[in-house]
Design a protein around this motif. Structure first.
Motif, PDB file in Angstrom:
ATOM      1  N   HIS A  70     -24.560 -23.068 -25.507  1.00  0.00           N
ATOM      2  CA  HIS A  70     -24.986 -22.282 -24.348  1.00  0.00           C
ATOM      3  C   HIS A  70     -23.806 -21.783 -23.499  1.00  0.00           C
ATOM      4  N   SER A 123     -26.207 -19.496 -21.105  1.00  0.00           N
ATOM      5  CA  SER A 123     -27.275 -19.947 -20.212  1.00  0.00           C
ATOM      6  C   SER A 123     -27.019 -21.312 -19.591  1.00  0.00           C
ATOM      7  N   VAL A 138     -33.444 -17.990 -24.621  1.00  0.00           N
ATOM      8  CA  VAL A 138     -32.604 -17.948 -25.829  1.00  0.00           C
ATOM      9  C   VAL A 138     -33.378 -18.477 -27.034  1.00  0.00           C
ATOM     10  N   ASP A 145     -25.366 -16.130 -25.621  1.00  0.00           N
ATOM     11  CA  ASP A 145     -26.005 -17.242 -24.924  1.00  0.00           C
ATOM     12  C   ASP A 145     -24.995 -17.916 -23.993  1.00  0.00           C
ATOM     13  N   VAL A 169     -27.545 -13.534 -21.799  1.00  0.00           N
ATOM     14  CA  VAL A 169     -28.455 -14.435 -21.094  1.00  0.00           C
ATOM     15  C   VAL A 169     -27.612 -15.407 -20.273  1.00  0.00           C
ATOM     16  N   LYS A 170     -27.754 -15.336 -18.935  1.00  0.00           N
ATOM     17  CA  LYS A 170     -26.889 -16.169 -18.090  1.00  0.00           C
ATOM     18  C   LYS A 170     -27.553 -16.499 -16.761  1.00  0.00           C
ATOM     19  N   LYS A 183     -33.826 -16.021 -30.356  1.00  0.00           N
ATOM     20  CA  LYS A 183     -32.842 -16.224 -31.418  1.00  0.00           C
ATOM     21  C   LYS A 183     -33.544 -16.350 -32.766  1.00  0.00           C
ATOM     22  N   ASP A 201     -32.247 -21.182 -21.130  1.00  0.00           N
ATOM     23  CA  ASP A 201     -32.142 -21.600 -22.525  1.00  0.00           C
ATOM     24  C   ASP A 201     -33.496 -21.431 -23.229  1.00  0.00           C
ATOM     25  N   VAL A 229     -27.405 -11.983 -29.478  1.00  0.00           N
ATOM     26  CA  VAL A 229     -27.622 -12.702 -28.234  1.00  0.00           C
ATOM     27  C   VAL A 229     -26.321 -13.386 -27.814  1.00  0.00           C
TER      28      VAL A 229
END
Length: 441
Positions: free
Chosen positions: A300, A317, A434, A315, A422-423, A438, A431, A313
């Motif tokens: 992440h 997150s 995600v 990620d 994605v954050k 994914k 998450d 993606v």
């Protein structure tokens, strides 16, 4: 009860450090601590040293002693992590803490065979205790660093980055107070210790005046002792693969490639790890080879993964602060592609009185970078409103109150070959998003 546990762990930890005398590497900063820890571990473990790194978010008065006292299974560490609700699994938690204390007592009071008494390093190796401990020192509240230094003084102190609005500033009087707290890590160091500082961060470099330790710096800017150059997100056969860059030190230049990540955060982590490798007298080639072969970013944290509908993606997150949010957005801005760029952003927590202004700034920044914006959380709405006021079309913006609502909608928004960032802060739970988008291998 908690204070008794903290006191007991502190005393056992101090005895353990005294007895086995491992080298302690401590890392603090607003961002980049875990990535730096993973990169350091990759370099030192490849050199043949026995190394232990802290797991998860074990960076406080309980987490740091846990790492020093043992190498615990991940399932047990989850029992005492911040993600575990306080009122749940009380009996299992109690048995775990008893296990930690009893095993630590056995280890520190177990007689050392005569053959092991010739040296601390040899004793550590023969006993199975690590030669090097790589620890994160969190500074969520005033006094946190001081408490951790009372438990364990490092040989090497690292400050990754702080930025203008540091993370966890909600609990401090202002940015200067955060800087004072984090600088304590290197203030008490001796002339035989090392302070590793981010040359690109002006606030971090001002701390150099507060330490007597030997300085070594890393960064992209001219003047850094370990300089990162020629950075790019690289492709193979038209597909994103990772990042590549070069590490330069004393006229020597060696390339590094790191897979399944994107953005400069991994390069900064590699810069930190290179500094540590040089302190341990490794040569630049073996350091860079270890990074290319062994280092992978933690879960992440700017992970580059395949998504549904052939999208990509990013990620990130796990957590968010103004400095890391800005860096992540600049990463997708720098991608030379005609593919649509989507940002799924959530609240940056623990910013206190700086929260509204910080989220407005992110909205202003994102408006010139992404084609579509999805926000989650109450402060996410501030990002959306700011993005709309700064030129992003209203029909290209969606806002949700929580991650569960976003999960239900996001699949229908994604098109083929989109690039999706994605954050948010960990408490927002992006998450979940995600996991929804994914490709499960």
């Amino acid at each position: 009860m908690l204070n008794i546990l903290k006191y007991t762990l502190k005393q056992l930890t101090k005895i353990t450090i005294w007895r086995y005398k491992p080298d302690v590497i401590a890392i603090t900063g607003s961002v980049g601590k875990t990535s730096a820890k993973e990169a350091i571990y990759a370099v030192l473990s490849a050199s043949g040293k026995q190394v232990r790194k802290s797991g998860g978010n074990l960076n406080n008065e309980l987490g740091v002693p846990l790492t020093i006292l043992g190498n615990w299974p991940e399932a047990e560490l989850k029992l005492v992590s911040r993600a575990q609700p306080a009122g749940e699994k009380k009996l299992r938690k109690l048995f775990f803490w008893l296990k930690v204390v009893v095993s630590a007592i056995i280890r520190v009071f177990n007689p050392c065979p005569p053959s092991l008494r010739s040296g601390a390093g040899r004793r550590a190796r023969k006993s199975g205790y690590p030669q090097v401990l790589v620890l994160e020192y969190g500074a969520d509240r005033p006094g946190d660093i001081k408490k951790l230094l009372e438990i364990c003084q490092p040989k090497i102190g690292i400050i990754t980055a702080i930025g203008e609005i540091p993370v966890h500033i909600e609990f401090y009087s202002g940015p200067e107070a955060v800087v004072r707290e984090k600088s304590k890590l290197v203030e008490q160091m001796s002339v035989n210790d090392f302070a590793v500082l981010n040359f690109d961060d002006k606030t971090v470099m001002e701390i150099k005046e507060r330490t007597r330790a030997k300085l070594i710096t890393f960064g992209f800017k001219e003047g850094a002792e370990v300089k990162i150059t020629s950075f790019e997100n690289y492709f193979e056969e038209g597909l994103f693969v990772g990042v590549c860059f070069k590490i330069e030190h004393n006229g020597n230049i060696v390339p590094v490639k790191i897979q399944n990540t994107i953005g400069r955060s991994s390069a900064y982590a590699a810069g930190v790890a290179t500094c540590i490798g040089l302190i341990y007298e490794l040569n630049l080639v073996e350091i860079c080879e270890a990074l290319s072969s062994n280092y992978r970013p933690a879960k992440h944290r700017m992970n580059l993964i395949s998504g549904i509908k052939d999208c990509w993606v990013i990620d990130d997150s796990y957590n968010a602060s103004p400095i890391s949010m800005k860096s992540a957005l600049e990463t997708i801005q720098d991608l030379k592609t005609n593919n649509r760029k989507i940002a799924i952003l959530g609240d940056m927590l623990e910013l206190g009185e700086y929260s509204s202004g910080a989220h407005k700034s992110i909205g202003k920044l994102v408006s010139g970078i992404v084609d579509f914006l999805i926000t989650v959380g109450p402060n996410g709405k501030i990002i959306s409103e700011s993005a709309g006021l700064n030129g992003l079309e209203k029909d290209k913006i969606l806002s949700f109150d929580n991650a569960d609502e976003a999960v239900k909608a996001v699949r229908g928004i994604i098109n083929k070959n989109d690039i999706i960032l994605v954050k948010a802060s960990r408490g927002i739970g992006l998450d979940k998003v995600v996991e929804e988008i994914k490709v499960n291998s």
